[in-house]
Write a protein that holds these residues in place. Structure first.
Motif, PDB file in Angstrom:
ATOM      1  N   VAL A 145       0.838  -1.204   0.000  1.00 22.84           N
ATOM      2  CA  VAL A 145       0.000   0.000   0.000  1.00 22.84           C
ATOM      3  C   VAL A 145       0.866   1.243   0.000  1.00 22.84           C
ATOM      4  O   VAL A 145       0.547   2.241  -0.666  1.00 22.84           O
ATOM      5  CB  VAL A 145      -0.966  -0.022   1.200  1.00 22.84           C
ATOM      6  N   ARG A 146       1.974   1.216   0.718  1.00 26.49           N
ATOM      7  CA  ARG A 146       2.905   2.352   0.671  1.00 26.49           C
ATOM      8  C   ARG A 146       3.398   2.577  -0.751  1.00 26.49           C
ATOM      9  O   ARG A 146       3.542   3.720  -1.194  1.00 26.49           O
ATOM     10  CB  ARG A 146       4.101   2.093   1.594  1.00 26.49           C
ATOM     11  N   GLY A 147       3.658   1.491  -1.454  1.00 28.54           N
ATOM     12  CA  GLY A 147       4.112   1.615  -2.832  1.00 28.54           C
ATOM     13  C   GLY A 147       3.070   2.253  -3.731  1.00 28.54           C
ATOM     14  O   GLY A 147       3.403   3.065  -4.609  1.00 28.54           O
ATOM     15  N   VAL A 148       1.813   1.907  -3.518  1.00 31.75           N
ATOM     16  CA  VAL A 148       0.720   2.511  -4.294  1.00 31.75           C
ATOM     17  C   VAL A 148       0.658   4.017  -4.043  1.00 31.75           C
ATOM     18  O   VAL A 148       0.508   4.816  -4.977  1.00 31.75           O
ATOM     19  CB  VAL A 148      -0.622   1.844  -3.935  1.00 31.75           C
ATOM     20  N   LEU A 149       0.789   4.404  -2.787  1.00 32.09           N
ATOM     21  CA  LEU A 149       0.760   5.830  -2.445  1.00 32.09           C
ATOM     22  C   LEU A 149       1.965   6.563  -3.025  1.00 32.09           C
ATOM     23  O   LEU A 149       1.835   7.668  -3.561  1.00 32.09           O
ATOM     24  CB  LEU A 149       0.726   5.999  -0.924  1.00 32.09           C
ATOM     25  N   ALA A 150       3.139   5.941  -2.932  1.00 32.53           N
ATOM     26  CA  ALA A 150       4.355   6.579  -3.448  1.00 32.53           C
ATOM     27  C   ALA A 150       4.262   6.775  -4.953  1.00 32.53           C
ATOM     28  O   ALA A 150       4.669   7.819  -5.483  1.00 32.53           O
ATOM     29  CB  ALA A 150       5.573   5.735  -3.088  1.00 32.53           C
ATOM     30  N   GLN A 151       3.722   5.798  -5.647  1.00 33.09           N
ATOM     31  CA  GLN A 151       3.595   5.899  -7.097  1.00 33.09           C
ATOM     32  C   GLN A 151       2.648   7.029  -7.490  1.00 33.09           C
ATOM     33  O   GLN A 151       2.826   7.672  -8.525  1.00 33.09           O
ATOM     34  CB  GLN A 151       3.088   4.577  -7.673  1.00 33.09           C
ATOM     35  N   ALA A 152       1.652   7.280  -6.620  1.00 35.32           N
ATOM     36  CA  ALA A 152       0.706   8.366  -6.888  1.00 35.32           C
ATOM     37  C   ALA A 152       1.214   9.706  -6.373  1.00 35.32           C
ATOM     38  O   ALA A 152       0.547  10.739  -6.562  1.00 35.32           O
ATOM     39  CB  ALA A 152      -0.648   8.043  -6.241  1.00 35.32           C
ATOM     40  N   GLY A 153       2.361   9.708  -5.703  1.00 35.98           N
ATOM     41  CA  GLY A 153       2.921  10.950  -5.181  1.00 35.98           C
ATOM     42  C   GLY A 153       2.203  11.487  -3.970  1.00 35.98           C
ATOM     43  O   GLY A 153       2.199  12.693  -3.722  1.00 35.98           O
ATOM     44  N   ILE A 154       1.611  10.594  -3.175  1.00 38.65           N
ATOM     45  CA  ILE A 154       0.878  11.010  -1.978  1.00 38.65           C
ATOM     46  C   ILE A 154       1.658  10.570  -0.742  1.00 38.65           C
ATOM     47  O   ILE A 154       2.027   9.394  -0.611  1.00 38.65           O
ATOM     48  CB  ILE A 154      -0.536  10.397  -1.931  1.00 38.65           C
ATOM     49  N   ALA A 155       1.910  11.504   0.160  1.00 41.29           N
ATOM     50  CA  ALA A 155       2.622  11.203   1.394  1.00 41.29           C
ATOM     51  C   ALA A 155       1.612  10.962   2.511  1.00 41.29           C
ATOM     52  O   ALA A 155       0.857  11.860   2.888  1.00 41.29           O
ATOM     53  CB  ALA A 155       3.550  12.355   1.771  1.00 41.29           C
ATOM     54  N   ALA A 156       1.588   9.745   3.030  1.00 41.92           N
ATOM     55  CA  ALA A 156       0.672   9.397   4.117  1.00 41.92           C
ATOM     56  C   ALA A 156       1.250   8.198   4.859  1.00 41.92           C
ATOM     57  O   ALA A 156       1.719   7.246   4.229  1.00 41.92           O
ATOM     58  CB  ALA A 156      -0.720   9.070   3.582  1.00 41.92           C
ATOM     59  N   PRO A 157       1.240   8.236   6.190  1.00 45.71           N
ATOM     60  CA  PRO A 157       1.760   7.096   6.954  1.00 45.71           C
ATOM     61  C   PRO A 157       0.845   5.889   6.831  1.00 45.71           C
ATOM     62  O   PRO A 157      -0.381   6.010   6.818  1.00 45.71           O
ATOM     63  CB  PRO A 157       1.779   7.630   8.399  1.00 45.71           C
ATOM     64  N   VAL A 158       1.453   4.699   6.718  1.00 45.53           N
ATOM     65  CA  VAL A 158       0.698   3.452   6.579  1.00 45.53           C
ATOM     66  C   VAL A 158       1.087   2.520   7.722  1.00 45.53           C
ATOM     67  O   VAL A 158       2.275   2.275   7.957  1.00 45.53           O
ATOM     68  CB  VAL A 158       0.988   2.771   5.231  1.00 45.53           C
ATOM     69  N   THR A 159       0.104   1.996   8.416  1.00 44.57           N
ATOM     70  CA  THR A 159       0.326   1.101   9.552  1.00 44.57           C
ATOM     71  C   THR A 159      -0.353  -0.233   9.301  1.00 44.57           C
ATOM     72  O   THR A 159      -1.526  -0.277   8.921  1.00 44.57           O
ATOM     73  CB  THR A 159      -0.234   1.712  10.852  1.00 44.57           C
ATOM     74  N   GLY A 160       0.374  -1.314   9.513  1.00 41.11           N
ATOM     75  CA  GLY A 160      -0.207  -2.648   9.416  1.00 41.11           C
ATOM     76  C   GLY A 160      -0.878  -3.028  10.724  1.00 41.11           C
ATOM     77  O   GLY A 160      -0.345  -2.770  11.809  1.00 41.11           O
ATOM     78  N   VAL A 161      -2.042  -3.652  10.632  1.00 41.59           N
ATOM     79  CA  VAL A 161      -2.804  -4.058  11.812  1.00 41.59           C
ATOM     80  C   VAL A 161      -3.287  -5.496  11.617  1.00 41.59           C
ATOM     81  O   VAL A 161      -3.815  -5.836  10.554  1.00 41.59           O
ATOM     82  CB  VAL A 161      -4.027  -3.147  12.044  1.00 41.59           C
ATOM     83  N   VAL A 162      -3.116  -6.313  12.638  1.00 37.58           N
ATOM     84  CA  VAL A 162      -3.693  -7.652  12.647  1.00 37.58           C
ATOM     85  C   VAL A 162      -4.876  -7.625  13.610  1.00 37.58           C
ATOM     86  O   VAL A 162      -4.717  -7.345  14.802  1.00 37.58           O
ATOM     87  CB  VAL A 162      -2.673  -8.713  13.093  1.00 37.58           C
ATOM     88  N   ALA A 163      -6.087  -7.883  13.077  1.00 38.48           N
ATOM     89  CA  ALA A 163      -7.302  -7.858  13.885  1.00 38.48           C
ATOM     90  C   ALA A 163      -7.728  -9.285  14.194  1.00 38.48           C
ATOM     91  O   ALA A 163      -7.997 -10.073  13.281  1.00 38.48           O
ATOM     92  CB  ALA A 163      -8.417  -7.115  13.146  1.00 38.48           C
ATOM     93  N   LEU A 164      -7.777  -9.632  15.464  1.00 38.01           N
ATOM     94  CA  LEU A 164      -8.109 -10.986  15.906  1.00 38.01           C
ATOM     95  C   LEU A 164      -9.607 -11.109  16.169  1.00 38.01           C
ATOM     96  O   LEU A 164     -10.188 -10.276  16.865  1.00 38.01           O
ATOM     97  CB  LEU A 164      -7.331 -11.328  17.164  1.00 38.01           C
TER      98      LEU A 164
END
Length: 267
Positions: A145-164
């Protein structure tokens, strides 16, 4: 329609668990139908190869329902297709949920472990004592997802979450550095309490990017997948009720046999 004839839909219209439900429907259609006797005895309508996918779909739908409670200003996308090649089972990788809001972008990986004990450490997640690759996989999804944002030129923090989902007990010895692990029911509270890091314009840009089918791997939009999965789910629940009925009948029969014996012994 796309140029190659495939139907498309906005990604925000994808149902939670859509990709997994498609796999359940496909596998179920390939399995031989149950006999009349099997139905009468409440035999499970799904095979061992389908059962994990079925449980996964239920878990993703449960998390989807939780995320639906996020307040205005948040956007949620489900079953986002990110893989390019099918695995041995015929499935292609997808991201269970992506959440976009003032606190950033969150890539949520659902794990359904009904009645299990889960242990969380800095570098590992154990389910019933067995190490699982959840941290690595969640970090990989977040990187995509970070790669998708970088390719679009958008700076936004991405956090992975595991939901149990459905766990009996969760012991957090230490949260991992790059991925958060928590119960699904804690998601909304945790997300909405995070500090705001994105302005409204950036949130809108990210949401538009993720909502556009062209951003992701093309998928066929099967309008009847949810309905066909619902039929399978009803079959599973009916079989469970039938088995419960047989168990009750056996128990009552045992009581009926035992009562005269007890009566004689207590005279």
């Amino acid at each position: 329609m796309n140029d190659d004839g495939r139907r498309t839909t906005r990604m925000r219209d994808r149902a939670a668990g859509a990709a997994v439900m498609e796999q359940v429907v496909r596998l179920h259609a390939q399995a031989p139908p149950r006999s009349t006797l099997a139905r009468a005895l409440g035999a499970r309508p799904i095979g061992e190869d389908t059962a994990p996918w079925f449980a996964g779909a239920l878990g993703e739908r449960e998390v989807g329902a939780v995320l639906d409670r996020l307040p205005e200003g948040w956007s949620v996308f489900h079953a986002i297709p990110v893989g390019t090649r099918p695995d041995a089972s015929g499935a292609v990788s997808d991201v269970d949920h992506i959440v976009v809001g003032p606190a950033g972008v969150f890539v949520v990986n659902t794990k359904h472990h009904r009645g299990q004990r889960v242990w969380v450490g800095e570098r590992a997640v154990l389910v019933a004592g067995q190490k699982q690759p959840y941290l690595r996989n969640s970090d990989l999804e977040a990187s995509r997802v970070r790669g998708v944002l970088a390719q679009a030129g958008i700076a936004a923090p991405v956090t992975g979450v595991v939901a149990l989902v459905g766990t009996k007990e969760v012991t957090v010895r230490q949260q991992p550095r790059r991925v958060l692990v928590l119960r699904a029911e804690q998601l909304v509270r945790w997300l909405t309490r995070r500090p705001a890091v994105l302005d409204a314009a950036t949130i809108a840009d990210v949401a538009r990017l993720f909502d556009d089918p062209a951003t992701w791997r093309p998928v066929d939009s099967s309008a009847d997948t949810v309905e066909r999965f619902a039929v399978i789910e009803r079959e599973v629940r009916t079989a469970q009720l039938v088995r419960a009925g047989w168990m009750l009948a056996v128990a009552l029969g045992a009581v009926a046999v035992a009562l005269p014996v007890v009566s004689v012994l207590t005279r």
